[in-house]
Design a protein around this motif. Structure first.
Motif, PDB file in Angstrom:
ATOM      1  N   GLY A   1       4.072  18.402 -16.447  1.00 25.80           N
ATOM      2  CA  GLY A   1       4.364  17.919 -17.587  1.00 25.80           C
ATOM      3  C   GLY A   1       4.452  16.626 -17.525  1.00 25.80           C
ATOM      4  O   GLY A   1       4.391  15.892 -18.307  1.00 25.80           O
ATOM      5  N   GLN A   2       3.430  16.179 -16.778  1.00 26.50           N
ATOM      6  CA  GLN A   2       3.305  14.978 -16.198  1.00 26.50           C
ATOM      7  C   GLN A   2       1.336  14.910 -15.567  1.00 26.50           C
ATOM      8  O   GLN A   2       0.741  15.406 -15.364  1.00 26.50           O
ATOM      9  CB  GLN A   2       3.816  14.127 -14.713  1.00 26.50           C
ATOM     10  N   VAL A   3       0.948  13.662 -16.079  1.00 23.16           N
ATOM     11  CA  VAL A   3      -0.284  13.527 -15.137  1.00 23.16           C
ATOM     12  C   VAL A   3      -0.516  11.931 -15.118  1.00 23.16           C
ATOM     13  O   VAL A   3      -0.139  10.949 -14.985  1.00 23.16           O
ATOM     14  CB  VAL A   3      -1.566  13.453 -16.765  1.00 23.16           C
ATOM     15  N   VAL A   4      -1.016  11.939 -13.629  1.00 21.53           N
ATOM     16  CA  VAL A   4      -1.992  10.962 -13.064  1.00 21.53           C
ATOM     17  C   VAL A   4      -2.930  10.011 -13.769  1.00 21.53           C
ATOM     18  O   VAL A   4      -3.488  10.414 -13.985  1.00 21.53           O
ATOM     19  CB  VAL A   4      -1.805  10.961 -11.622  1.00 21.53           C
ATOM     20  N   VAL A   5      -3.007   8.878 -13.743  1.00 21.22           N
ATOM     21  CA  VAL A   5      -3.886   8.093 -14.337  1.00 21.22           C
ATOM     22  C   VAL A   5      -4.245   6.599 -13.434  1.00 21.22           C
ATOM     23  O   VAL A   5      -3.447   6.133 -12.637  1.00 21.22           O
ATOM     24  CB  VAL A   5      -3.694   7.328 -16.119  1.00 21.22           C
TER      25      VAL A   5
ATOM     26  N   GLU B   1       1.032  -1.163   0.097  1.00 22.65           N
ATOM     27  CA  GLU B   1       0.304   0.375   0.210  1.00 22.65           C
ATOM     28  C   GLU B   1       0.915   1.177   0.096  1.00 22.65           C
ATOM     29  O   GLU B   1       2.017   1.518   1.237  1.00 22.65           O
ATOM     30  CB  GLU B   1      -1.228  -0.391   1.417  1.00 22.65           C
ATOM     31  N   LEU B   2       0.848   1.937  -1.017  1.00 21.45           N
ATOM     32  CA  LEU B   2       1.556   3.750  -0.808  1.00 21.45           C
ATOM     33  C   LEU B   2       0.800   4.609  -0.878  1.00 21.45           C
ATOM     34  O   LEU B   2      -0.765   4.887  -1.504  1.00 21.45           O
ATOM     35  CB  LEU B   2       2.244   3.360  -2.385  1.00 21.45           C
ATOM     36  N   GLU B   3       1.108   5.755  -0.759  1.00 22.09           N
ATOM     37  CA  GLU B   3       0.423   7.192  -0.869  1.00 22.09           C
ATOM     38  C   GLU B   3      -0.139   7.169  -1.935  1.00 22.09           C
ATOM     39  O   GLU B   3       1.004   6.987  -3.354  1.00 22.09           O
ATOM     40  CB  GLU B   3       1.257   8.151  -0.620  1.00 22.09           C
ATOM     41  N   GLU B   4      -1.076   7.729  -2.981  1.00 20.05           N
ATOM     42  CA  GLU B   4      -1.503   8.109  -4.576  1.00 20.05           C
ATOM     43  C   GLU B   4      -0.019   9.037  -4.335  1.00 20.05           C
ATOM     44  O   GLU B   4       0.004  10.209  -4.439  1.00 20.05           O
ATOM     45  CB  GLU B   4      -2.487   8.642  -4.268  1.00 20.05           C
ATOM     46  N   PRO B   5       0.353   9.202  -5.805  1.00 19.95           N
ATOM     47  CA  PRO B   5       1.054   9.402  -6.883  1.00 19.95           C
ATOM     48  C   PRO B   5       0.473  11.858  -7.175  1.00 19.95           C
ATOM     49  O   PRO B   5      -0.588  10.921  -7.275  1.00 19.95           O
ATOM     50  CB  PRO B   5       1.703   8.904  -7.855  1.00 19.95           C
ATOM     51  N   GLU B   6       1.272  12.098  -6.905  1.00 21.65           N
ATOM     52  CA  GLU B   6       0.775  13.091  -7.506  1.00 21.65           C
ATOM     53  C   GLU B   6       1.691  13.706  -9.212  1.00 21.65           C
ATOM     54  O   GLU B   6       2.847  13.865  -8.571  1.00 21.65           O
ATOM     55  CB  GLU B   6       1.510  14.866  -5.840  1.00 21.65           C
ATOM     56  N   PRO B   7       1.224  14.483  -9.884  1.00 24.67           N
ATOM     57  CA  PRO B   7       1.760  14.474 -11.011  1.00 24.67           C
ATOM     58  C   PRO B   7       2.638  15.768 -10.716  1.00 24.67           C
ATOM     59  O   PRO B   7       2.344  17.388  -9.814  1.00 24.67           O
ATOM     60  CB  PRO B   7       0.447  14.914 -12.187  1.00 24.67           C
TER      61      PRO B   7
ATOM     62  N   VAL C   1       2.024   7.325 -13.045  1.00 28.84           N
ATOM     63  CA  VAL C   1       2.653   9.029 -13.271  1.00 28.84           C
ATOM     64  C   VAL C   1       2.891   8.293 -14.761  1.00 28.84           C
ATOM     65  O   VAL C   1       3.096   6.994 -14.800  1.00 28.84           O
ATOM     66  CB  VAL C   1       3.413   9.547 -12.702  1.00 28.84           C
ATOM     67  N   MET C   2       2.602   9.469 -15.960  1.00 27.25           N
ATOM     68  CA  MET C   2       3.454   9.455 -17.240  1.00 27.25           C
ATOM     69  C   MET C   2       3.347  10.566 -17.348  1.00 27.25           C
ATOM     70  O   MET C   2       2.754  11.820 -17.275  1.00 27.25           O
ATOM     71  CB  MET C   2       1.868   8.745 -18.612  1.00 27.25           C
ATOM     72  N   ASP C   3       4.476  11.040 -17.893  1.00 24.02           N
ATOM     73  CA  ASP C   3       4.907  12.287 -18.933  1.00 24.02           C
ATOM     74  C   ASP C   3       4.234  12.401 -19.521  1.00 24.02           C
ATOM     75  O   ASP C   3       4.199  11.709 -20.692  1.00 24.02           O
ATOM     76  CB  ASP C   3       6.866  12.202 -19.370  1.00 24.02           C
TER      77      ASP C   3
ATOM     78  N   VAL D   1      -3.983  16.329 -13.716  1.00 23.87           N
ATOM     79  CA  VAL D   1      -3.275  16.815 -14.761  1.00 23.87           C
ATOM     80  C   VAL D   1      -2.367  18.192 -13.697  1.00 23.87           C
ATOM     81  O   VAL D   1      -2.344  18.782 -13.280  1.00 23.87           O
ATOM     82  CB  VAL D   1      -3.555  17.845 -15.399  1.00 23.87           C
ATOM     83  N   GLY D   2      -0.831  17.275 -14.257  1.00 25.32           N
ATOM     84  CA  GLY D   2       0.325  18.707 -13.129  1.00 25.32           C
ATOM     85  C   GLY D   2       0.618  20.085 -14.043  1.00 25.32           C
ATOM     86  O   GLY D   2      -0.187  20.079 -15.667  1.00 25.32           O
ATOM     87  N   ALA D   3       1.337  21.092 -14.113  1.00 27.81           N
ATOM     88  CA  ALA D   3       1.360  21.945 -14.695  1.00 27.81           C
ATOM     89  C   ALA D   3       2.193  21.746 -16.121  1.00 27.81           C
ATOM     90  O   ALA D   3       3.090  20.804 -16.392  1.00 27.81           O
ATOM     91  CB  ALA D   3       2.406  22.866 -13.747  1.00 27.81           C
ATOM     92  N   ASP D   4       1.648  22.680 -16.693  1.00 27.81           N
ATOM     93  CA  ASP D   4       2.611  23.247 -18.165  1.00 27.81           C
ATOM     94  C   ASP D   4       2.158  21.652 -19.143  1.00 27.81           C
ATOM     95  O   ASP D   4       2.600  21.323 -19.875  1.00 27.81           O
ATOM     96  CB  ASP D   4       4.173  23.016 -17.845  1.00 27.81           C
ATOM     97  N   VAL D   5       0.694  21.427 -18.867  1.00 26.05           N
ATOM     98  CA  VAL D   5       0.571  20.140 -19.753  1.00 26.05           C
ATOM     99  C   VAL D   5      -0.404  20.940 -20.800  1.00 26.05           C
ATOM    100  O   VAL D   5      -1.738  20.783 -19.774  1.00 26.05           O
ATOM    101  CB  VAL D   5       0.271  19.055 -18.718  1.00 26.05           C
ATOM    102  N   ASP D   6      -0.700  20.643 -21.589  1.00 29.47           N
ATOM    103  CA  ASP D   6      -1.614  21.038 -22.837  1.00 29.47           C
ATOM    104  C   ASP D   6      -2.293  19.656 -23.445  1.00 29.47           C
ATOM    105  O   ASP D   6      -1.748  18.731 -23.549  1.00 29.47           O
ATOM    106  CB  ASP D   6      -0.575  22.293 -23.620  1.00 29.47           C
ATOM    107  N   GLY D   7      -3.606  20.021 -23.887  1.00 29.62           N
ATOM    108  CA  GLY D   7      -4.594  18.886 -24.848  1.00 29.62           C
ATOM    109  C   GLY D   7      -4.317  17.737 -23.887  1.00 29.62           C
ATOM    110  O   GLY D   7      -5.159  17.393 -24.994  1.00 29.62           O
ATOM    111  N   ILE D   8      -4.115  17.527 -23.015  1.00 33.49           N
ATOM    112  CA  ILE D   8      -4.582  16.614 -21.877  1.00 33.49           C
ATOM    113  C   ILE D   8      -6.199  16.371 -21.418  1.00 33.49           C
ATOM    114  O   ILE D   8      -5.532  17.624 -20.025  1.00 33.49           O
ATOM    115  CB  ILE D   8      -3.080  15.751 -21.365  1.00 33.49           C
ATOM    116  N   ALA D   9      -7.039  16.109 -20.559  1.00 32.96           N
ATOM    117  CA  ALA D   9      -7.841  16.559 -20.305  1.00 32.96           C
ATOM    118  C   ALA D   9      -8.275  14.942 -19.002  1.00 32.96           C
ATOM    119  O   ALA D   9      -7.995  13.928 -19.343  1.00 32.96           O
ATOM    120  CB  ALA D   9      -8.991  16.740 -20.443  1.00 32.96           C
ATOM    121  N   ILE D  10      -9.003  15.913 -17.769  1.00 29.72           N
ATOM    122  CA  ILE D  10      -9.218  14.664 -16.558  1.00 29.72           C
ATOM    123  C   ILE D  10     -10.371  13.584 -16.868  1.00 29.72           C
ATOM    124  O   ILE D  10     -11.341  14.276 -17.826  1.00 29.72           O
ATOM    125  CB  ILE D  10      -9.305  15.470 -15.093  1.00 29.72           C
ATOM    126  N   GLY D  11     -10.227  12.533 -17.034  1.00 33.04           N
ATOM    127  CA  GLY D  11     -11.288  11.605 -18.221  1.00 33.04           C
ATOM    128  C   GLY D  11     -10.667  11.271 -19.163  1.00 33.04           C
ATOM    129  O   GLY D  11     -11.775  10.615 -19.887  1.00 33.04           O
TER     130      GLY D  11
END
Length: 327
Positions: A29-33, A20-26, A102-104, A73-83
């Protein structure tokens, strides 16, 4: 969240632990999926062993490709939205063998609607590798003969489908009668069960002695050495990997007297050196998937709890097609 972690190096079944781990934060330039499906790859095995060219710091969560739903969605990310339903590569140490990854942003691509989650998860590395290898490196042309080793495996099955889509005659080499049936279903024109047949003789007979124009070799070792005996004049041998466990030496005088090329392929380099080509390739693969020309072969769909056992079967060469974990 639940995640598999590697805290020491060794065989996957011995070193992977579900924790069990804490949930990651983006980061920027990153997103969490939220992981919908994560495909097992041989680099995951090699990273567990500490034998891959990329060596993440311990501890880490393997799982280098997935299909997921964007949840942050982290800072400096364009064109990717939650969902968004996406596929692509993960940013270690937060790999795909977990409930969240986590994904770049540069490695995030729309998941084709024509593929379910498990199929979409398996479209990235294997098919990008096959496309770059066959088209950019080897220049495969319609009407040529393509020899694919490990044709029922994850990387080989992609090459079979991509070769057929390119108009080549495909000869697939497999390790058993059961895998031969799989290769035929994928579309291979000729299938060689190497446990009962000599692929060199089959290739020579099928081509009237000319040999294969392109050899796609993710196995290495003796398989590579024997492939040089059935390569055509001005043929191209693609060195994709060494799943057989032996890194071969190359007799360059033989390449000289037979006029064939030996081409290395490390697809991951294109992600930094030519990222637009990777995005263009994804559009090509999406179109092929929509037309039904490619469809990842999913051999096993397993729950997250089975990651260690499933990845070990891949390490031991006991899988057909792709092993995909669905949390």
């Amino acid at each position: 969240m639940k995640a598999w972690r590697v805290t020491e190096l060794g065989e996957p079944a011995q070193v992977l632990r579900l924790v069990e781990l804490e949930e990651p934060e983006p980061g920027p330039g990153q997103v969490v999926v939220r992981t919908r499906a994560a495909a097992a790859n041989f680099p995951d095995v090699l990273m567990c062993r500490g034998e891959y060219q990329i060596k993440p710091e311990l501890p880490f969560t393997p799982g280098v490709e997935l299909c997921g739903e964007v949840v942050a969605v982290g800072a400096d990310v364009d064109g990717i939205a939650i969902g968004d339903r996406v596929l692509g590569g993960t940013a270690l140490p937060w790999g795909g063998f977990a409930e969240l990854a986590v994904m770049d942003a540069a490695d995030v691509f729309p998941a084709p609607a024509a593929l379910d989650d498990a199929e979409a998860a398996a479209l990235f590395i294997g098919y990008q590798t096959g496309w770059f290898g066959l088209h950019r490196r080897a220049g495969l042309r319609a009407g040529e003969t393509l020899l694919v080793h490990a044709a029922a495996g994850g990387v080989g099955s992609a090459a079979v489908q991509l070769g057929k889509a390119a108009g080549a005659t495909v000869i697939g080499v497999v390790g058993s009668a059961a895998k031969a049936e799989v290769a035929r279903a994928l579309g291979a024109d000729i299938v060689v069960d190497r446990s009962a047949q000599d692929f060199v003789s089959v290739v020579r007979d099928a081509t009237g002695g000319r040999g294969a124009d392109v050899v796609y070799d993710p196995v290495g070792g003796e398989v590579y050495q024997r492939s040089t005996k059935c390569i055509a004049f001005e043929g191209r041998i693609l060195v994709v990997g060494f799943a057989g466990g032996q890194i071969q030496s190359t007799a360059l005088n033989h390449a000289l007297v037979k006029n064939y090329s030996i081409l290395g392929l490390h697809w991951g380099l294109y992600r930094d050196k030519d990222p637009q080509a990777v995005r263009d390739c994804h559009l090509e693969l999406t179109g092929l998937a929509e037309r039904g020309s490619v469809k990842p072969l999913i051999g096993e769909r397993l729950p997250l709890d089975n990651v260690a056992a499933g990845l070990q079967r891949l390490a031991d060469g006991k899988t057909v097609g792709r092993v995909v974990f669905e949390p």
